[in-house]
Motif scaffolding. Sequence first.
Motif, PDB file in Angstrom:
ATOM      1  N   UNK A 249       0.803  -1.215   0.000  1.00 45.38           N
ATOM      2  CA  UNK A 249       0.000   0.000   0.000  1.00 45.38           C
ATOM      3  C   UNK A 249       0.840   1.271   0.000  1.00 45.38           C
ATOM      4  N   UNK A 250       2.130   1.130  -0.094  1.00 50.61           N
ATOM      5  CA  UNK A 250       3.019   2.279  -0.254  1.00 50.61           C
ATOM      6  C   UNK A 250       3.938   1.992  -1.442  1.00 50.61           C
ATOM      7  N   UNK A 251       4.670   2.998  -1.885  1.00 47.02           N
ATOM      8  CA  UNK A 251       5.585   2.803  -3.007  1.00 47.02           C
ATOM      9  C   UNK A 251       6.890   2.154  -2.614  1.00 47.02           C
ATOM     10  N   UNK A 252       7.071   1.939  -1.329  1.00 47.93           N
ATOM     11  CA  UNK A 252       8.330   1.400  -0.839  1.00 47.93           C
ATOM     12  C   UNK A 252       8.602   0.003  -1.377  1.00 47.93           C
ATOM     13  N   UNK A 253       7.619  -0.873  -1.264  1.00 47.33           N
ATOM     14  CA  UNK A 253       7.811  -2.260  -1.671  1.00 47.33           C
ATOM     15  C   UNK A 253       8.104  -2.406  -3.144  1.00 47.33           C
ATOM     16  N   UNK A 254       7.308  -1.736  -3.990  1.00 48.82           N
ATOM     17  CA  UNK A 254       7.472  -1.901  -5.436  1.00 48.82           C
ATOM     18  C   UNK A 254       8.788  -1.308  -5.916  1.00 48.82           C
ATOM     19  N   UNK A 255       9.221  -0.194  -5.304  1.00 51.83           N
ATOM     20  CA  UNK A 255      10.479   0.421  -5.735  1.00 51.83           C
ATOM     21  C   UNK A 255      11.678  -0.464  -5.418  1.00 51.83           C
ATOM     22  N   UNK A 256      11.722  -1.014  -4.210  1.00 46.76           N
ATOM     23  CA  UNK A 256      12.828  -1.899  -3.853  1.00 46.76           C
ATOM     24  C   UNK A 256      12.759  -3.212  -4.634  1.00 46.76           C
ATOM     25  N   UNK A 257      11.547  -3.674  -4.937  1.00 43.33           N
ATOM     26  CA  UNK A 257      11.413  -4.872  -5.751  1.00 43.33           C
ATOM     27  C   UNK A 257      11.989  -4.648  -7.143  1.00 43.33           C
ATOM     28  N   UNK A 258      11.707  -3.487  -7.730  1.00 41.45           N
ATOM     29  CA  UNK A 258      12.240  -3.181  -9.057  1.00 41.45           C
ATOM     30  C   UNK A 258      13.760  -3.121  -9.040  1.00 41.45           C
ATOM     31  N   UNK A 259      14.328  -2.538  -7.989  1.00 43.38           N
ATOM     32  CA  UNK A 259      15.786  -2.479  -7.883  1.00 43.38           C
ATOM     33  C   UNK A 259      16.382  -3.884  -7.781  1.00 43.38           C
ATOM     34  N   UNK A 260      15.703  -4.753  -7.043  1.00 46.18           N
ATOM     35  CA  UNK A 260      16.184  -6.128  -6.906  1.00 46.18           C
ATOM     36  C   UNK A 260      16.117  -6.862  -8.247  1.00 46.18           C
ATOM     37  N   UNK A 261      15.022  -6.670  -8.975  1.00 47.71           N
ATOM     38  CA  UNK A 261      14.867  -7.309 -10.290  1.00 47.71           C
ATOM     39  C   UNK A 261      15.924  -6.800 -11.258  1.00 47.71           C
ATOM     40  N   UNK A 262      16.192  -5.489 -11.210  1.00 47.69           N
ATOM     41  CA  UNK A 262      17.206  -4.916 -12.098  1.00 47.69           C
ATOM     42  C   UNK A 262      18.578  -5.515 -11.805  1.00 47.69           C
ATOM     43  N   UNK A 263      18.911  -5.652 -10.523  1.00 44.34           N
ATOM     44  CA  UNK A 263      20.198  -6.247 -10.165  1.00 44.34           C
ATOM     45  C   UNK A 263      20.277  -7.705 -10.614  1.00 44.34           C
ATOM     46  N   UNK A 264      19.150  -8.422 -10.530  1.00 46.41           N
ATOM     47  CA  UNK A 264      19.110  -9.815 -10.980  1.00 46.41           C
ATOM     48  C   UNK A 264      19.327  -9.903 -12.493  1.00 46.41           C
ATOM     49  N   UNK A 265      18.627  -9.063 -13.249  1.00 45.08           N
ATOM     50  CA  UNK A 265      18.772  -9.067 -14.712  1.00 45.08           C
ATOM     51  C   UNK A 265      20.188  -8.671 -15.110  1.00 45.08           C
ATOM     52  N   UNK A 266      20.764  -7.719 -14.379  1.00 49.19           N
ATOM     53  CA  UNK A 266      22.137  -7.301 -14.652  1.00 49.19           C
ATOM     54  C   UNK A 266      23.107  -8.467 -14.452  1.00 49.19           C
ATOM     55  N   UNK A 267      22.978  -9.154 -13.342  1.00 50.79           N
ATOM     56  CA  UNK A 267      23.851 -10.298 -13.090  1.00 50.79           C
ATOM     57  C   UNK A 267      23.636 -11.415 -14.088  1.00 50.79           C
ATOM     58  N   UNK A 268      22.375 -11.628 -14.463  1.00 50.97           N
ATOM     59  CA  UNK A 268      22.045 -12.673 -15.433  1.00 50.97           C
ATOM     60  C   UNK A 268      22.694 -12.388 -16.780  1.00 50.97           C
ATOM     61  N   UNK A 269      22.611 -11.140 -17.227  1.00 55.21           N
ATOM     62  CA  UNK A 269      23.158 -10.786 -18.537  1.00 55.21           C
ATOM     63  C   UNK A 269      24.686 -10.825 -18.538  1.00 55.21           C
ATOM     64  N   UNK A 270      25.295 -10.282 -17.466  1.00 59.25           N
ATOM     65  CA  UNK A 270      26.760 -10.253 -17.416  1.00 59.25           C
ATOM     66  C   UNK A 270      27.334 -11.666 -17.341  1.00 59.25           C
ATOM     67  N   UNK A 271      26.804 -12.469 -16.429  1.00 59.45           N
ATOM     68  CA  UNK A 271      27.331 -13.822 -16.265  1.00 59.45           C
ATOM     69  C   UNK A 271      27.038 -14.675 -17.498  1.00 59.45           C
ATOM     70  N   UNK A 272      25.843 -14.522 -18.064  1.00 59.19           N
ATOM     71  CA  UNK A 272      25.498 -15.294 -19.253  1.00 59.19           C
ATOM     72  C   UNK A 272      26.393 -14.970 -20.425  1.00 59.19           C
ATOM     73  N   UNK A 273      26.623 -13.675 -20.655  1.00 58.61           N
ATOM     74  CA  UNK A 273      27.484 -13.273 -21.762  1.00 58.61           C
ATOM     75  C   UNK A 273      28.932 -13.715 -21.539  1.00 58.61           C
ATOM     76  N   UNK A 274      29.425 -13.545 -20.325  1.00 56.56           N
ATOM     77  CA  UNK A 274      30.797 -13.926 -20.020  1.00 56.56           C
ATOM     78  C   UNK A 274      30.993 -15.432 -20.143  1.00 56.56           C
ATOM     79  N   UNK A 275      30.028 -16.209 -19.647  1.00 58.81           N
ATOM     80  CA  UNK A 275      30.149 -17.659 -19.716  1.00 58.81           C
ATOM     81  C   UNK A 275      30.060 -18.138 -21.165  1.00 58.81           C
ATOM     82  N   UNK A 276      29.210 -17.469 -21.956  1.00 53.28           N
ATOM     83  CA  UNK A 276      29.092 -17.840 -23.370  1.00 53.28           C
ATOM     84  C   UNK A 276      30.412 -17.567 -24.088  1.00 53.28           C
ATOM     85  N   UNK A 277      31.057 -16.437 -23.772  1.00 56.63           N
ATOM     86  CA  UNK A 277      32.360 -16.125 -24.368  1.00 56.63           C
ATOM     87  C   UNK A 277      33.401 -17.155 -23.942  1.00 56.63           C
ATOM     88  N   UNK A 278      33.319 -17.560 -22.692  1.00 55.95           N
ATOM     89  CA  UNK A 278      34.235 -18.581 -22.184  1.00 55.95           C
ATOM     90  C   UNK A 278      34.068 -19.890 -22.969  1.00 55.95           C
TER      91      UNK A 278
END
Length: 378
Positions: A249-278
Amino acid sequence: MKGILKIAYKLLVNDKGKFAALLVGITFAVFLMVMMTSMFAGILHRSSSTVINIGAKVWVMDSAVNTTANNIPMPDYILDAIRSIDGVKYAMPLYSGAALVKLRNGVYQSVTVVGLDDTSLYGRPELIEGTIDDIYAENAFVVVKDAEFEKLGNPTRGTEFEINDHRGVIVGIARVTSSGLFGVPTLYTTYKRAIQYIPSMRYTVSFIMIEPKSSDAVPYIKKQVALLGYEALTKDEFTQKISRFYKYQTGLGINLLLMTVISFVLGLSISGQTFYTFILENLDKFGALKAIGAKGKELVYVILFQATFAALTGYGLGVGVASFLIAMAKLRLPSYAARITYANLGYAFIMVLIIAGFSGYIGIRKVLRIEPFDIFRG
């Protein structure tokens, strides 16, 4: 199997640059996820600080109340009615409200005033200076020494202030389990003094705290309170209600959730690309393994081992860095609210496994298509 996994390990760590880049991507993603979820957990914990510090087993309130900061006063006869319910050992009123105090230097400061039952002082904090009986003295208040203590000018016993044209005196300094969320100092006094000094509505009882005779009596107490038109919640239920309010019922939860999702997608893309290059840079080695008789299933084990090893190593490093920085921040910034819990670590671990699975999948697809003669022909 032991031999093939040993080869997988050597292939992974042999190129230190690529291995380091892979670890950095996963570590950074885990670090962000743990930091975001820990910050959210700390905020939720502090939002229930009054419930935690008072420690009452059952709380009675208006059903529209979502947090202790915004309460709806109840009439006094509700307290008498609750005390007459079978299964209630005793019930005490609690006042919780906001006030503005004027310090000796002329500065105004918002505070939270908690009024305890005059007879029992149920829910009183642990004192580190003074005695609790001093709270019955004229104009007496007890101040909580937490992260917001300095906002009152680091008061000592005998420090005077003004609250709504009334004189107030600090007679004790207390400590509590959890600091508040909104950066406001907390003062404790008696119930009668609180409603006398602070302007309020016609009704003055913010909450009623119940001590049941036994845990089996709680459901019956809840039903009887509901018949009176109010809601009774256990300490854990009230804490969960407050958490749901801030999550949904406040913007607190959704904002922190979005930040967590962004960090997850960032890690997914970096590790996936690096491992594929490997994988691309080591296709000749995988082709050689296939040429000397390694089966597709064994190559899958190699990829999964490498992806899992890198992910778990990055997870450990990320959690370690996040824990260290949170600990250092709390030493320098007492108001910092981050709090690492098992749930946070569990969520981050699940996300890391997903990252490992994704990285392993794209590697397996490429390796299984290798034909040995293509490698040797090249």
